[in-house]
Design an enzyme around this catalytic site. Structure first.
Site, mmCIF file in Angstrom:
data_model
loop_
_atom_site.group_PDB
_atom_site.id
_atom_site.type_symbol
_atom_site.label_atom_id
_atom_site.label_comp_id
_atom_site.label_asym_id
_atom_site.label_seq_id
_atom_site.Cartn_x
_atom_site.Cartn_y
_atom_site.Cartn_z
ATOM 1 C CB THR A 43 -0.916 0.016 1.248
ATOM 2 O OG1 THR A 43 -1.778 -1.127 1.209
ATOM 3 C CG2 THR A 43 -1.762 1.273 1.282
ATOM 4 C CG ASP A 76 -6.337 -0.214 -4.977
ATOM 5 O OD1 ASP A 76 -6.390 -0.182 -3.735
ATOM 6 O OD2 ASP A 76 -7.350 -0.242 -5.688
ATOM 7 C CG ASP A 79 -3.336 -2.927 -1.251
ATOM 8 O OD1 ASP A 79 -4.298 -3.390 -1.870
ATOM 9 O OD2 ASP A 79 -3.202 -1.709 -1.029
ATOM 10 N N GLY A 80 -4.765 -5.828 -1.279
ATOM 11 C CA GLY A 80 -5.945 -6.540 -0.796
ATOM 12 C C GLY A 80 -5.852 -8.034 -1.022
ATOM 13 N NE ARG A 84 -8.745 -12.663 -1.998
ATOM 14 C CZ ARG A 84 -8.170 -13.586 -2.773
ATOM 15 N NH1 ARG A 84 -8.211 -14.874 -2.404
ATOM 16 N NH2 ARG A 84 -7.553 -13.246 -3.890
ATOM 17 C CB SER A 90 -8.829 -6.284 9.103
ATOM 18 O OG SER A 90 -7.911 -5.256 8.753
ATOM 19 C CG ASP A 97 -6.414 -0.436 -0.282
ATOM 20 O OD1 ASP A 97 -5.375 0.060 -0.762
ATOM 21 O OD2 ASP A 97 -7.208 -1.117 -0.947
ATOM 22 C CG ASP A 101 -6.885 3.223 -3.029
ATOM 23 O OD1 ASP A 101 -5.674 2.952 -3.155
ATOM 24 O OD2 ASP A 101 -7.776 2.360 -2.959
#
Length: 205
Positions: A43, A76, A79-80, A84, A90, A97, A101
């Site tokens: 991030t 972007d 990172d998610g 996961r 979370s 995040d 952004d």
């Protein structure tokens, strides 16, 4: 009946893109996790990269600035994905995040604003202001709608689409066209979301 309607809710362009690229992002995210890179590091790298890109844009180097935007855009999604795969996804992580952004996008637009003011292109500078206002309103309308239990997940130019407009046009050295497209369509998107919430509010009474 309401549950069926919610399940049948049409997917957004962003949802479709996430589904299409899941098979690519998961292996890359897993590889980065094994290297010891954390989602938060990814991030921050994306934010710093966009800040560097914004600096080049401010200097009038649209191509190099655009390249940084192009390279940092996938961060972007990564990172998610990494969070996961690590089982660390979370709500706070999603919040951080989302905030970074917004900063990334405003840094990019800020770099363009500085450049246009330096070359005395006041019309394009005004377009940057309108684009920034529209981009913020797109996010704000959705966040406010969510807080009131309305669905505002719609619109022609959400954040992903804005990057898909900005990045290639900057690389092609067409910054004025990029900001005018975002200026117009981001505000159209905010109004689309406003209208969708209005319709839901009317049906609930």
């Amino acid at each position: 009946m309401e549950e069926i309607a919610q399940k049948a809710k049409p997917k957004t362009f962003t949802d479709v893109m996430r589904g299409l690229f899941k098979g690519i992002l998961d292996p890359i995210g897993g590889f980065l996790n094994r290297l010891g890179v954390t989602p938060n590091m990814m991030t921050m790298l994306g934010l710093i990269g966009n800040m560097v890109g914004a600096w080049f844009l401010a200097q009038g180097n649209m191509v190099l600035g655009g390249v940084f935007v192009v390279v940092c855009t996938p961060f972007d999604a990564l990172d998610g994905t990494m969070a996961r795969l690590r089982g660390e996804a979370s709500e706070f992580g999603a919040f951080v995040d989302s905030v970074t952004d917004r900063y990334s996008e405003l840094f990019i637009l800020g770099g363009l604003l500085y450049h246009f003011l330096q070359i005395n292109d006041l019309l394009s500078a005004m377009a940057v202001y309108i684009a920034a206002a529209g981009s913020v309103l797109v996010s704000y309308v959705k966040a406010r709608a969510d807080s009131l239990n309305f669905d505002a997940n719609t619109g022609i130019l959400t954040r992903l689409e804005r990057y898909l407009v900005l990045a290639p046009l900057l690389v092609l050295n067409l910054p004025s066209i990029a900001v005018w497209i975002v200026a117009v369509l981001a505000n159209v998107t905010a109004l689309q979301r406003f209208w969708k919430v209005r319709q839901q509010a009317r049906r609930s009474h």
